[in-house]
Structure formats: structure tokens, C-alpha cells
Design a protein around this motif. Structure first.
Motif, PDB file in Angstrom:
ATOM      1  N   ARG A 283       3.159 -14.934  11.116  1.00 46.13           N
ATOM      2  CA  ARG A 283       2.025 -15.154  12.016  1.00 46.13           C
ATOM      3  C   ARG A 283       1.034 -13.997  11.970  1.00 46.13           C
ATOM      4  N   TRP A 284       1.583 -12.796  11.737  1.00 52.07           N
ATOM      5  CA  TRP A 284       0.766 -11.587  11.792  1.00 52.07           C
ATOM      6  C   TRP A 284      -0.172 -11.442  10.602  1.00 52.07           C
ATOM      7  N   SER A 285       0.098 -12.174   9.491  1.00 54.31           N
ATOM      8  CA  SER A 285      -0.712 -11.952   8.295  1.00 54.31           C
ATOM      9  C   SER A 285      -1.992 -12.780   8.366  1.00 54.31           C
ATOM     10  N   GLU A 286      -2.860 -12.549   7.413  1.00 48.43           N
ATOM     11  CA  GLU A 286      -4.173 -13.198   7.429  1.00 48.43           C
ATOM     12  C   GLU A 286      -4.015 -14.712   7.482  1.00 48.43           C
TER      13      GLU A 286
ATOM     14  N   ARG B 127      12.589  -1.781   5.514  1.00 48.74           N
ATOM     15  CA  ARG B 127      11.814  -1.880   6.749  1.00 48.74           C
ATOM     16  C   ARG B 127      10.312  -1.841   6.556  1.00 48.74           C
ATOM     17  N   ILE B 128       9.853  -1.495   5.353  1.00 50.04           N
ATOM     18  CA  ILE B 128       8.407  -1.536   5.110  1.00 50.04           C
ATOM     19  C   ILE B 128       8.066  -2.497   3.973  1.00 50.04           C
TER      20      ILE B 128
ATOM     21  N   GLN C 234      15.489   2.823   3.508  1.00 54.16           N
ATOM     22  CA  GLN C 234      14.907   2.302   4.759  1.00 54.16           C
ATOM     23  C   GLN C 234      13.489   1.810   4.529  1.00 54.16           C
TER      24      GLN C 234
ATOM     25  N   TRP D 278       3.879   6.041   2.721  1.00 51.29           N
ATOM     26  CA  TRP D 278       3.771   7.456   3.079  1.00 51.29           C
ATOM     27  C   TRP D 278       3.855   7.632   4.598  1.00 51.29           C
ATOM     28  N   SER D 279       3.180   6.709   5.306  1.00 50.14           N
ATOM     29  CA  SER D 279       3.239   6.785   6.771  1.00 50.14           C
ATOM     30  C   SER D 279       4.686   6.675   7.230  1.00 50.14           C
ATOM     31  N   GLY D 280       5.440   5.768   6.615  1.00 50.66           N
ATOM     32  CA  GLY D 280       6.851   5.613   6.946  1.00 50.66           C
ATOM     33  C   GLY D 280       7.652   6.846   6.585  1.00 50.66           C
TER      34      GLY D 280
ATOM     35  N   TRP E 229       2.734  -6.208  10.386  1.00 52.89           N
ATOM     36  CA  TRP E 229       3.659  -7.144  11.040  1.00 52.89           C
ATOM     37  C   TRP E 229       4.063  -6.649  12.418  1.00 52.89           C
TER      38      TRP E 229
ATOM     39  N   LYS F  34      -0.003   4.143   0.959  1.00 52.64           N
ATOM     40  CA  LYS F  34      -0.217   4.920   2.188  1.00 52.64           C
ATOM     41  C   LYS F  34       0.676   4.421   3.321  1.00 52.64           C
ATOM     42  N   MET F  35       0.992   3.106   3.285  1.00 55.64           N
ATOM     43  CA  MET F  35       1.878   2.552   4.304  1.00 55.64           C
ATOM     44  C   MET F  35       3.273   3.151   4.141  1.00 55.64           C
TER      45      MET F  35
ATOM     46  N   PRO G  11       9.122  -6.411   4.946  1.00 53.79           N
ATOM     47  CA  PRO G  11       8.200  -7.139   5.834  1.00 53.79           C
ATOM     48  C   PRO G  11       6.781  -7.222   5.287  1.00 53.79           C
ATOM     49  N   ALA G  12       6.324  -6.154   4.620  1.00 51.81           N
ATOM     50  CA  ALA G  12       4.951  -6.180   4.108  1.00 51.81           C
ATOM     51  C   ALA G  12       4.801  -7.235   3.022  1.00 51.81           C
TER      52      ALA G  12
ATOM     53  N   GLU H 226       0.815  -1.207   0.000  1.00 49.16           N
ATOM     54  CA  GLU H 226       0.000   0.000   0.000  1.00 49.16           C
ATOM     55  C   GLU H 226       0.855   1.266   0.000  1.00 49.16           C
TER      56      GLU H 226
ATOM     57  N   ALA I 275      -3.517   2.148   7.059  1.00 51.77           N
ATOM     58  CA  ALA I 275      -2.112   1.988   6.670  1.00 51.77           C
ATOM     59  C   ALA I 275      -1.223   1.622   7.852  1.00 51.77           C
TER      60      ALA I 275
ATOM     61  N   PHE J 298       3.634  14.276  -0.017  1.00 53.23           N
ATOM     62  CA  PHE J 298       3.625  12.965  -0.672  1.00 53.23           C
ATOM     63  C   PHE J 298       3.457  13.118  -2.178  1.00 53.23           C
TER      64      PHE J 298
END
Lengths: 261, 318
Positions: free
Chosen positions: A248-251, A168-169, A164, A153-155, B149, A150-151, A172-173, A148, B145, B115
Motif C-alpha cells: 500500500r505504501w508504494s507508488e 529489514r531494508i 539485518q 547507509w541510513s540503516g 514502507w 543511501k537507504m 521490504p524495499a 537506494e 533515503a 560508508f
């Protein structure tokens, strides 16, 4: 206490194996063909192979090549796939190359590679590397592409640099998807391992199998097939354990207890 | 004669449109500029367009200066998403950008966030031209968002850790924030285990954790059911009342904009333009049960809805 359905679920793979062996046994007894040993004969031959030092060294050499080929492939393919997924320029450059290599059976490259690098470890490891790379690149690419915006962008708002964010995003995503690719890659590594040893017959599990065939030791041939199959199942089961732990964290998703890909 | 007919058509369209806005918050008609001198000026505009009435001299924190945004929709087509937007946002103000879907209000927020780069014009934060994102502007997105994990605690700690805050300190702050957004006890849950409303609470805490000077909220409650939405609006106001951060809040809900804001910026679409800036002069702290009964609140809502209707009417008649 396990519920009845849980017991069935646990027992199902075992029952399937026993069923297969039973059919084999019956078919072999009915056909009475020298080149088709019974399941019991084949299973009896297994300890002989595993007890033989020479055979064991061969099998371990195979596994070593497979591990190295798989390891390097994963280390190269994941970053490449992730970069392709996040950069249109990188994807535009590598996509055509991969499209050309993808449909070629990697074992078909063996003769050419053998001409250049001989019949030793390097050739076989390289072929395993090629076999594993493509599914891992493909799944890493798809995984990275699906992250995503937006993920990211949040980072970025938290102050993560582009590199990074990739490590780091995006990594793992995309991990669930990447590991799906690795799982396919692992099975392909085993397949390419055996095929490479069939073509460049010098050492390895594939070599034992074909030598036994040449000498008419059919029980050893079938025993080797069982050993290779069991190795595949064990590797896949171990990998699945690791994978499930990492994501484990994913669906939660529907999954077969064994992989047949 | 012609006028009567026009009036009849106006009434016929008004009823379904009002329903539209109430239900979806967006207008299904294409809004275009009134032409041929038929520009509809709302008759009571003078009653709600008031001069700024805050006591202390407010200083501008964000200045949007003639920003336009053009998107390439296909090889030859271009879409003017934002046309010549200028807006000043004062420090500590709660400003909503209100408009129909596709009016470019989210794009405007992304430009302020750094952004997206505007095609022309510039945005300045405290006098400095914005060229990229930074921890001084914290976004909260409709899609949450969150990092799936990471646990709730891991998500909230992410920003402070990135800013170099020591682990135990970041954890203590994050735990306090998680409690503030009402999620005490959920620290070790993963996002997939949370409901939409809870996820958005985590997203808010995660953004607040790195102390941005401006909160950029992009339809944050748009994906939530009505009940959860109301609760989160109340909670957001309570949290906001504590430190009065500057908030830029994008929404298509008129009620939400009026309930929360000091100032509502109304936008029209195709191209995205600012239609009107309305100061919401309602007392704070605001309580929902009092406000809903307050005729001033009701009048703001009705007036703003009417303005949207009239702009559509002007567009479709001309």
C-alpha cells in the motif's frame, strides 16, 4: 453511490466475459460441429465435474502440487534473488546458470525428470517449482539491485548488520517488485501444473481434460478449460488483494483488473 | 599591454561566472592549480582569515588526516577525487564544506560517515580511527533515503528501536521530535504522501532520534525549491541552537554555508583539495532578516564568491 465511470469499470470485465460466451455460442451454433459444443452445453457440464468426487479429488491434487511447488519456489527464489541483487559475486555465479534455464520450456524437462523421479507428485511439483522460480528470482534480483544505496547507509548508521539490512531494508524495499514476480509466477504455476499433467497423465485437472478428449466428451473438455480459467482468475484476484495490501505504501500504479500474462 | 588584455579577459569571464555561482552554486569551469608562479592570492585574505575566536577551549571531535580518494573510472583510468585532505572539526561546531560539483565534498562526508573507505589516510572520531558507520555519526542525505514502507512515525522510531529503546519510550521521543521538526499530525503518513521539504524534515528527525554526536548533512536542501530551502535552513538553525551538535554540512551554496556555519571549508576540484578555511564570525542566534542586511554577512558571501572566481580565472589563464 458509484460514479458512472466507476460502474463502467466494474462492469467491464463481466461484459467482456458475457461477450466472449455469446460469440462462442453463436459460432458453435453456426458451425454445428460435434467437437465444438455450445457455450451453454459446456457450462452445463461444469456441475457434473465439480459434483463428481473423483474429479474433485483430481483437481484438489493438482492444486496441492501447485501450492507446494509455488511455495517452495518463492521461499528459495526470493532470498537467492535478493542476494544476487546485492552481491556481484553471487550474481556472477548464478546468472549464467539462470540464463541457460530461462528459455527452456519447463515442460520440456518433464521426460528427463520422469526418467529419474517417475510420473508421481515429485516430478510434477519439481517442474512447477522450476517454472515459478525464474520470474521470482529475476524480479527479486531487479528489486534488490534498485534499492537506494543511501537507504542502506541510513540503516547502517543506525547499527544494522549486513544481514539485518538485507532482511529489514532490501526485502521490504524490493517487495513491490518481488510481488510482481510472484504474480507472474502464480500464473506460470497454473500453466505448468496443467502441462505437467498432460505429459505425465496419471491424475489431476489436466488428466481429466485429456481423458475427456480421448473419449470424445467435448462438453467436458470445454468445461474443464472454463474451470481452469476460472481458477486462474480467482487465484490472481486473491493474490492481487494480498499484494495491494502489502505494498500500500508504494507508488500507486496503473493496473489491469485481471492478469493475462 | 599583455596585462591589460589579461585584465579584459578576466572581466569578461567574471560576469557570467558570478551569474553561474549565484544561480547554480557551482562553477562550470575546470579548476586547476595555478602554475608558473601565477598563484592568485586574494588581496584581502587577511581580513577574513582570522584566528579561532571561540571562548571555551574547543576540543577536536573529528580529525581528518591526509585523506586521499582514488576512483577507478574505467579499466585503466583513475580519478583522484580527494587529494591529501587534512581537517580538524571541533566539538559543537557547525562546519560547512563548500565547493563546486565534483570536488569530492560529498565523498569526504561519506568517508567521515564510514560508508566509503579512503584510499589513503584516516579519519578519527574522538581519537578512534573510523572503520565503518555507526550511530555516533548520523547522515541526512539530499535524496532523503526514507524507508518508504514505514510511516513518518515508523521512520523516526526505527533508529531508537534498533538501539534497543523500548517501544513506548521510542514512540514518545519520536512524537516529540516530529513535533519539533513541524510535522505534528503527519505521524501516520507514508513518505510518498509528503512533499520534498516534509520528507527532509522526517529524515532530520529520524537521524536526530538516535542521538548521533555528529550530524553529517549531504546537500540536504539541494533538491528543494528556494522557499522551502530557506524555511528549512531557519528551522535547522533553531533546532541546532538547542543542543549545538557538531554538524558537518556539505553544500554548493555560498549563502547557505555562510548563513549556517561557524566555519566554511572551501574546496577546489580536480583533484579535490581544501583551498581555504574561513571562520564565520557572525553573532548567534542568527536571524535571516537581520543577517541578510548585515554588511559582515554580505562581505563573507562576496569574498567567498570572489575567491571561487579568482581560482577559476587562475586556472583558465595559466
Amino acid at each position: 453511490m458509484m460514479s458512472p465511470s466507476a460502474v463502467t469499470k466494474r462492469a467491464a470485465p463481466v461484459l467482456a466475459c458475457i461477450g466472449l460466451l455469446a460469440v462462442w455460442q453463436v459460432a458453435s451454433l453456426a458451425l454445428k460441429n460435434d467437437s465444438f459444443p455450445t457455450a451453454i452445453e459446456a457450462i452445463r457440464a461444469i456441475p457434473d465435474i465439480l459434483g463428481d468426487k473423483e474429479s474433485l479429488i483430481n483437481i484438489l491434487a493438482s492444486l496441492r502440487r501447485m501450492t507446494i511447488g509455488f511455495g517452495i519456489a518463492v521461499l528459495v527464489s526470493i532470498p537467492l534473488g535478493l542476494l544476487m541483487g546485492r552481491s556481484r559475486a553471487v550474481a556472477a555465479f548464478f546468472n549464467p546458470l539462470l540464463m541457460v534455464i530461462y528459455p527452456v520450456p519447463k515442460a520440456a524437462l518433464m521426460p528427463i525428470v520422469m526418467l529419474w523421479l517417475g510420473v508421481g507428485d515429485i516430478t510434477k511439483t519439481l517442474v512447477i517449482f522450476l517454472g515459478v522460480s525464474l520470474p521470482v528470482i529475476y524480479h527479486s534480483f531487479e528489486g534488490a539491485k534498485a534499492v537506494e544505496e543511501k537507504m542502506l547507509w541510513s540503516g547502517a548508521a543506525m547499527g544494522l548488520s549486513p544481514l539485518q539490512r538485507l532482511v529489514r531494508i532490501v526485502l521490504p524495499a524490493a517487495l513491490p517488485e518481488i510481488l510482481t514476480g510472484c504474480r507472474t509466477g502464480l500464473v506460470l504455476a497454473l500453466i505448468t501444473m496443467i502441462t505437467s499433467e498432460m505429459i505425465a497423465r496419471q491424475s489431476g485437472a489436466g488428466n481429466i481434460l485429456f481423458n475427456a478428449l480421448d473419449m470424445g466428451q467435448y462438453d467436458t473438455v470445454y468445461a474443464m478449460i472454463i474451470i481452469v480459467g476460472a481458477m486462474g482468475i480467482c487465484l490472481d484476484a486473491v493474490f492481487e488483494r494480498v499484494r495491494a495490501r502489502l505494498v500500500r505504501w508504494s507508488e500507486p500504479q496503473f493496473d489491469m483488473p485481471l492478469s493475462f500474462s | 599591454m599583455r596585462n591589460w588584455r589579461l585584465f579584459g579577459r578576466f572581466l569578461a569571464k567574471l560576469v557570467p561566472l558570478m551569474e553561474d555561482i549565484r544561480q547554480t552554486g557551482c562553477v562550470t569551469f575546470a579548476v586547476s592549480e595555478a602554475r608558473d608562479g601565477m598563484k592568485v592570492v586574494p588581496s584581502r585574505s587577511s581580513e577574513w582569515v582570522r584566528p579561532v575566536t571561540s571562548q571555551k577551549p574547543a576540543s577536536a571531535i573529528i580529525e581528518i588526516d591526509r585523506v586521499s580518494q582514488v576512483f577507478q573510472t574505467s579499466a585503466r583510468r583513475e580519478h583522484l577525487a580527494l587529494s591529501d585532505i587534512s581537517l580538524t572539526i571541533e566539538e559543537g561546531a557547525f562546519v560547512s564544506i563548500l565547493g563546486p560539483s565534483g570536488c569530492g565534498k560529498s565523498t569526504l562526508l561519506y568517508i567521515v560517515g564510514g560508508f566509503v573507505s579512503p584510499t589513503s589516510g584516516a579519519v578519527r572520531m574522538k581519537g578512534q580511527t573510523i572503520t565503518g558507520s555507526g550511530p555516533d555519526r548520523g547522515p541526512v542525505f539530499q535524496e532523503f533515503a526514507l524507508f518508504p514502507w514505514k510511516t513518518v512515525l515508523g521512520n523516526v522510531m526505527y533508529g531508537p528501536r534498533q538501539q534497543g529503546v523500548r517501544a513506548n519510550e521510542a514512540e514518545a521521543q519520536s512524537r516529540a521530535l516530529i513535533e519539533m521538526v513541524g510535522l505534528k499530525g503527519y505521524e501516520n503518513f507514508y513518505p510518498k504522501e509528503l512533499s520534498g521539504g516534509m520528507k527532509q524534515r522526517v529524515a532530520l528527525a529520524r537521524t536526530l532520534a538516535y542521538h548521533p554526536e555528529v550530524l553529517l548533512m549531504d546537500e540536504p536542501f539541494g533538491a528543494l525549491d528556494a522557499h522551502t530551502r530557506t524555511r528549512l535552513q531557519n528551522d535547522l538553525l533553531n533546532i541546532w541552537e538547542r543542543d549545538r551538535k557538531t554538524v558537518l554540512f556539505v553544500t554548493h551554496s555560498v549563502d547557505e554555508a555562510v548563513f549556517l556555519s561557524d566555519k566554511v571549508v572551501m574546496m577546489s576540484k580536480s583533484p579535490g583539495r581544501i583551498r581555504e578555511v574561513i571562520d564565520i564570525d557572525l553573532p548567534r542566534p542568527r536571524r535571516r532578516n537581520e543577517l541578510l542586511l548585515d554588511p559582515r554577512y554580505q562581505k563573507y558571501v562576496v569574498d567567498i564568491e570572489r575567491m571561487f572566481d579568482e581560482s577559476d580565472e587562475a586556472g583558465s589563464l595559466s
